[in-house]
Motif scaffolding. Structure first.
Motif, PDB file in Angstrom:
ATOM      1  N   LEU A 154       0.813  -1.218   0.000  1.00 15.27           N
ATOM      2  CA  LEU A 154       0.000   0.000   0.000  1.00 15.27           C
ATOM      3  C   LEU A 154       0.842   1.261   0.000  1.00 15.27           C
ATOM      4  O   LEU A 154       0.295   2.355   0.000  1.00 15.27           O
ATOM      5  CB  LEU A 154      -1.020   0.012   1.156  1.00 15.27           C
ATOM      6  N   ALA A 155       2.173   1.087  -0.015  1.00 16.62           N
ATOM      7  CA  ALA A 155       3.043   2.239  -0.248  1.00 16.62           C
ATOM      8  C   ALA A 155       2.835   3.380   0.733  1.00 16.62           C
ATOM      9  O   ALA A 155       2.826   4.542   0.362  1.00 16.62           O
ATOM     10  CB  ALA A 155       2.881   2.739  -1.695  1.00 16.62           C
ATOM     11  N   MET A 156       2.644   3.035   2.000  1.00 13.48           N
ATOM     12  CA  MET A 156       2.616   4.114   2.991  1.00 13.48           C
ATOM     13  C   MET A 156       4.022   4.493   3.397  1.00 13.48           C
ATOM     14  O   MET A 156       4.255   5.532   3.992  1.00 13.48           O
ATOM     15  CB  MET A 156       1.827   3.698   4.240  1.00 13.48           C
ATOM     16  N   ARG A 181       7.446   2.419  -3.358  1.00 11.12           N
ATOM     17  CA  ARG A 181       6.257   2.746  -4.143  1.00 11.12           C
ATOM     18  C   ARG A 181       6.551   2.819  -5.629  1.00 11.12           C
ATOM     19  O   ARG A 181       7.704   2.841  -6.051  1.00 11.12           O
ATOM     20  CB  ARG A 181       5.673   4.077  -3.678  1.00 11.12           C
ATOM     21  N   PHE A 204      -6.018  -1.442  -7.093  1.00 14.25           N
ATOM     22  CA  PHE A 204      -6.774  -0.196  -7.192  1.00 14.25           C
ATOM     23  C   PHE A 204      -5.871   0.916  -7.733  1.00 14.25           C
ATOM     24  O   PHE A 204      -4.661   0.901  -7.527  1.00 14.25           O
ATOM     25  CB  PHE A 204      -7.268   0.237  -5.813  1.00 14.25           C
ATOM     26  N   GLU A 205      -6.503   1.899  -8.371  1.00 19.81           N
ATOM     27  CA  GLU A 205      -5.756   3.069  -8.847  1.00 19.81           C
ATOM     28  C   GLU A 205      -4.949   3.666  -7.694  1.00 19.81           C
ATOM     29  O   GLU A 205      -5.489   3.907  -6.619  1.00 19.81           O
ATOM     30  CB  GLU A 205      -6.726   4.153  -9.347  1.00 19.81           C
ATOM     31  N   GLY A 206      -3.676   3.886  -7.941  1.00 16.61           N
ATOM     32  CA  GLY A 206      -2.848   4.578  -6.954  1.00 16.61           C
ATOM     33  C   GLY A 206      -2.475   3.762  -5.726  1.00 16.61           C
ATOM     34  O   GLY A 206      -1.779   4.247  -4.845  1.00 16.61           O
ATOM     35  N   ARG A 207      -2.913   2.517  -5.655  1.00 16.16           N
ATOM     36  CA  ARG A 207      -2.664   1.719  -4.455  1.00 16.16           C
ATOM     37  C   ARG A 207      -1.173   1.652  -4.118  1.00 16.16           C
ATOM     38  O   ARG A 207      -0.766   1.742  -2.979  1.00 16.16           O
ATOM     39  CB  ARG A 207      -3.225   0.309  -4.676  1.00 16.16           C
ATOM     40  N   GLN A 208      -0.342   1.430  -5.137  1.00 15.60           N
ATOM     41  CA  GLN A 208       1.101   1.272  -4.886  1.00 15.60           C
ATOM     42  C   GLN A 208       1.864   2.564  -5.156  1.00 15.60           C
ATOM     43  O   GLN A 208       3.084   2.544  -5.301  1.00 15.60           O
ATOM     44  CB  GLN A 208       1.667   0.136  -5.732  1.00 15.60           C
ATOM     45  N   GLY A 209       1.140   3.673  -5.167  1.00 13.69           N
ATOM     46  CA  GLY A 209       1.758   4.964  -5.468  1.00 13.69           C
ATOM     47  C   GLY A 209       0.892   5.680  -6.490  1.00 13.69           C
ATOM     48  O   GLY A 209       0.376   5.038  -7.413  1.00 13.69           O
ATOM     49  N   ALA A 210       0.738   7.004  -6.337  1.00 17.44           N
ATOM     50  CA  ALA A 210      -0.144   7.756  -7.233  1.00 17.44           C
ATOM     51  C   ALA A 210       0.249   7.508  -8.684  1.00 17.44           C
ATOM     52  O   ALA A 210       1.417   7.617  -9.047  1.00 17.44           O
ATOM     53  CB  ALA A 210      -0.077   9.239  -6.898  1.00 17.44           C
ATOM     54  N   ASP A 256     -13.457   2.415  -4.723  1.00 16.81           N
ATOM     55  CA  ASP A 256     -12.882   1.760  -3.544  1.00 16.81           C
ATOM     56  C   ASP A 256     -12.398   2.794  -2.533  1.00 16.81           C
ATOM     57  O   ASP A 256     -12.275   3.980  -2.848  1.00 16.81           O
ATOM     58  CB  ASP A 256     -11.753   0.819  -3.969  1.00 16.81           C
ATOM     59  N   ASP A 304      -9.542   3.252  -1.316  1.00 14.93           N
ATOM     60  CA  ASP A 304      -8.267   3.878  -1.679  1.00 14.93           C
ATOM     61  C   ASP A 304      -8.516   5.143  -2.503  1.00 14.93           C
ATOM     62  O   ASP A 304      -7.715   6.076  -2.475  1.00 14.93           O
ATOM     63  CB  ASP A 304      -7.386   2.917  -2.494  1.00 14.93           C
ATOM     64  N   GLN A 305      -9.620   5.159  -3.265  1.00 13.53           N
ATOM     65  CA  GLN A 305      -9.962   6.367  -4.033  1.00 13.53           C
ATOM     66  C   GLN A 305     -10.611   7.406  -3.135  1.00 13.53           C
ATOM     67  O   GLN A 305     -10.371   8.596  -3.282  1.00 13.53           O
ATOM     68  CB  GLN A 305     -10.952   6.032  -5.171  1.00 13.53           C
ATOM     69  N   LYS A 365      -4.025   6.439   0.703  1.00 11.77           N
ATOM     70  CA  LYS A 365      -3.337   6.007   1.931  1.00 11.77           C
ATOM     71  C   LYS A 365      -2.403   7.017   2.562  1.00 11.77           C
ATOM     72  O   LYS A 365      -2.207   6.981   3.763  1.00 11.77           O
ATOM     73  CB  LYS A 365      -2.560   4.720   1.672  1.00 11.77           C
ATOM     74  N   GLN A 366      -1.836   7.932   1.771  1.00  6.51           N
ATOM     75  CA  GLN A 366      -0.866   8.837   2.400  1.00  6.51           C
ATOM     76  C   GLN A 366      -1.521   9.714   3.472  1.00  6.51           C
ATOM     77  O   GLN A 366      -0.844  10.231   4.344  1.00  6.51           O
ATOM     78  CB  GLN A 366      -0.117   9.687   1.350  1.00  6.51           C
ATOM     79  N   LYS A 426      -2.073   8.663   7.681  1.00 10.81           N
ATOM     80  CA  LYS A 426      -1.040   8.789   8.716  1.00 10.81           C
ATOM     81  C   LYS A 426      -1.486   9.692   9.845  1.00 10.81           C
ATOM     82  O   LYS A 426      -0.802   9.789  10.855  1.00 10.81           O
ATOM     83  CB  LYS A 426       0.252   9.321   8.090  1.00 10.81           C
ATOM     84  N   THR A 446      -0.100  15.321  -7.301  1.00  7.74           N
ATOM     85  CA  THR A 446      -0.191  14.285  -6.274  1.00  7.74           C
ATOM     86  C   THR A 446      -0.188  14.914  -4.890  1.00  7.74           C
ATOM     87  O   THR A 446       0.694  15.715  -4.577  1.00  7.74           O
ATOM     88  CB  THR A 446       1.010  13.327  -6.411  1.00  7.74           C
TER      89      THR A 446
END
Ligand code: SF4
Lengths: 476, 213
Positions: free
Chosen positions: A421-423, A427, A442-448, B20, B22-23, B27-28, B31, B51
């Motif tokens: 999930l690239a927190m 990423r 999902f879109e952007g899950r591993q980085g925008a 979903d 995530d949209q 995730k960022q 925090k 971004t």
């Protein structure tokens, strides 16, 4: 004499044995045996507890790691290695909360047994058959591999469980997924999970508790079963589970938090009852023939957008339903793919082997077997192996798998959720494409802007070497 | 929890299936250790052209003019009409927090991700389930009539057009309805059953002692 009790499913049994109180409308207080806690979804829950002046109901039910935010490099620098100040605040907040409220076991950042919450639960024997297991994380379904009623909850529910040891819940319906026959060489539990999602869709299991059965499921190792149950949520079901058998029991024997001696014998006798009765009724049944399942690759931005590796990228013009067609078009645009191209022509930039789906020792062994004596393709910018936990990492190093990966040009990292999930710092950059053993594309899950293709560890390893997807069934 | 009784509000459409979590909130932004402040990052990767990262001044970021919630006609919307399986994916409660913080109090869709659906109720955000055909009608009318509003009456379980030309009935779990109408503290309610929880726990400890300790 015939039994007067109607045959029950495993889920029925697990549910019935945890009911504390039920209202006439079915609203139930369900007792929670194991509460897994991590740094991202718990701070607001502990804060709420404090504001209301409440205490943790049962401290010995809590097991916690820091896993989502933690970096996979720089551990030698100690806490200073956690450079992102906001991530660090979350990790330190968890430390403070566990210090203040207590836990049965805690695996903080840098602990030698730290790891992904769904890897360490079973590994430590914190997950035992017949338990209700909850966590503020949707992949809690993983623990269903041990005949647990295990599912994700939101932060308000984390607070509710901390304060009351119960959840307010309503019973789901029963769904049986049967996979019969033998899997072909190169086809794994991950492919079975993806094939099921491809068949029922990402909402196919909504409102259901899934039980997986059939000879192909029974033939899976416990780690394979965890991979399968892990992705139940991707089929819309909050939980997925598998009956207890000898394999379940052998896996648990001697685990740090598992019972011992006379208690072990008593526990095992009980665990053996944790299966659906013959003749138990399911509201929905889905069947798959194991022999027909091929290695899977997702091509879109939802796990249901998945096809066998020898297929081609779908053509939206062939889809009649307008909402679905638009969905395909949007996914292809995001993924930068053209209709009808063979999946094996898709070139990748990064490879991620890890996550609570596929970061256990068997996953690493399988991937290492593919790359042994070969090298990551020059076009691949980064290939990462992130073990699921400290013990997995040490075991792999004992077997020399770290050398196999490093010699092949992979990076060998410290455990955690990492690029799933690239927190943390691992990423994809915008437009980059990965072969990933994780669970969400999902879109952007591993980085925008990142583009994720979900695959098994073997498929990810082979793609790393080839620079594009290949059918591992033909790997020599 | 804030009560939900009736809501009369401007409607905004989000015309895609399987949106979903995530949209809804990338995730960022997870925090944060607080429950508030997520609104400016709701649908972040669709809403802005660059971004987003925590700590940015969102007011200075370039907006994506094509994203529906950026259109002038939908400013101030409190009801979101969405497609099937809205809120699928992770258990992050930051998703309903972000929708609420942005100003939504109600989502209307044919179906939802299970955990998201549950999380909405805990926060006073009402997820209404209407049929596919009814949702289709709403998508049509929200596009056709600028300033399109709806009234959501939880007690009556009705979504109605202000001119009373149409009304759609929805189902809701009675306990959840009560909690929303009264703004009840669920933990407080559960703790009224403390004796039962203790009794259950003691029985369990006797029968399966290996689960304790
Ligand atoms: S590895 Fe990925 S899916 Fe699993 S718990 Fe971590 S972030 Fe969630």
């Amino acid at each position: 004499m015939a039994s007067l009790v109607a045959p029950q499913t495993l889920y029925d049994k697990l549910w019935a044995s945890h009911v504390v109180h039920a209202e006439d409308d079915g609203t139930t207080l369900l007792y929670v045996d194991r509460h897994l806690v991590h740094e991202v979804t718990s701070p607001q829950a502990y804060e709420g507890l404090k504001l209301a002046g409440r205490k943790v109901w049962r401290v010995d039910s809590v097991v916690a790691p820091a896993d989502h935010n933690t970096p996979t490099t720089g551990w030698e620098r100690g806490i200073a290695g956690l450079e992102d100040p906001t991530s660090r605040l979350q990790v330190e907040t968890l430390d403070a909360n566990i210090r203040a409220h207590g836990a049965r076991a805690y695996f903080p950042f840098l602990d030698r047994n730290q790891g992904i919450v769904h890897v360490i639960g079973p590994e430590q024997g914190a997950t035992l058959p017949g338990m209700t297991v909850v966590c503020g994380d949707s992949h809690t379904s993983t623990h269903g591999a041990f005949a647990c009623l295990a599912h994700g909850i939101g932060t308000s529910e984390v607070e509710h469980v901390l304060a009351t040891q119960t959840l307010v819940a309503k019973k789901s319906r029963n769904m049986l997924v049967l996979v019969e026959g033998a899997l072909a060489r190169g086809v794994t539990a991950k492919d079975v999970a993806l094939a099921i999602i491809g068949k029922v869709g990402t909402a196919g299991g909504t409102g259901f508790a899934i039980e997986y059965g059939g000879s192909a499921v029974r033939a899976l190792s416990m780690e394979g079963r965890m991979t399968l149950c892990n992705m139940s949520i991707e089929a819309g079901a909050r939980c997925g589970m598998i009956a207890v058998d000898d394999r379940t029991i052998e896996y648990l024997r001697g685990r740090p938090l598992a019972p011992r001696g006379e208690l072990w014998e008593r526990a095992v006798a009980h665990w053996r009852t944790l299966r659906s009765d013959d003749g138990a009724r399911f509201d929905r049944e889905v069947r798959l023939a194991a022999a027909e399942i091929k290695p899977q690759v997702t091509w879109g931005t939802s796990p249901e957008m998945v096809l066998p590796v020898d297929a081609r990228v779908p053509d939206p013009d062939r889809e009649k339903d307008p909402v679905r067609r638009e969905g395909i078009e949007r996914a292809l645009a995001y993924m930068g793919l053209v209709p009808n191209m063979p999946l094996t022509n898709i070139r990748i930039d990064k490879v991620f082997i890890g996550s609570c789906t596929n970061s256990r020792i068997e996953d690493l062994r399988a991937a290492a077997a593919i790359v042994r004596g070969r090298h990551v393709a020059g076009s691949v910018k980064l290939a990462l192996v992130v073990p699921g936990s400290g013990p997995v990492k040490r075991q792999a190093e004992k077997e020399g798998l770290d050398r196999v990966f490093k010699d092949a040009g992979f990076e060998w990292r410290e455990p955690g959720c990492s690029m799933c999930l690239a927190m943390n710092a691992d990423r994809l950059e915008p437009g980059e494409r990965s072969a990933s053993t994780s669970n969400r594309n999902f879109e952007g899950r591993q980085g925008a802007g990142g583009r994720t293709h979900l695959v098994s560890p073997e498929m990810a390893a082979a793609a790393a070497v080839a620079g594009h997807f290949v059918d591992v069934r033909q790997w020599r | 929890m804030e009560k939900f009784t009736t809501l009369n509000g401007l409607v905004a459409p989000l015309d895609r299936a399987n949106v979903d979590t995530d949209q809804i909130i990338p995730k960022q932004f997870l925090k944060s250790i607080r429950r508030t402040g997520f609104g400016p990052n709701l649908f972040d990767s669709w809403r802005y052209l660059n971004t987003g990262e925590p700590g940015m001044d969102n007011a200075r970021r370039p907006l994506n003019p094509d994203f529906v919630l950026n259109q002038a006609r939908y400013q101030g919307a409190s009801i979101l009409v969405a497609r099937a399986n809205f809120g699928c994916g992770s258990s992050r409660e930051h998703a309903p927090w972000a929708l609420l913080d942005f100003g939504f109090r109600c989502v209307i869709a044919p179906s939802y991700g299970d955990i998201f659906f549950n999380n909405c109720f805990k926060n006073g955000l009402l997820p209404v389930v209407l049929t596919q055909a009814e949702v289709e009608r709403l998508f049509h009318d929200v596009a056709a009539f600028p300033g399109f509003r709806l009234t959501v009456d939880l007690a009556q379980q009705l979504v109605s057009y202000p001119d009373a030309s149409r009304a759609f009935r929805f189902e809701i779990d009675p306990f959840r309805k009560l909690c929303l109408l009264e703004g009840l503290d669920e933990i407080g309610l559960t703790l009224r059953h403390s004796d039962k929880i203790h009794a259950f726990e003691e029985r369990r400890r006797a029968e399966q002692p290996w689960l304790f300790g």
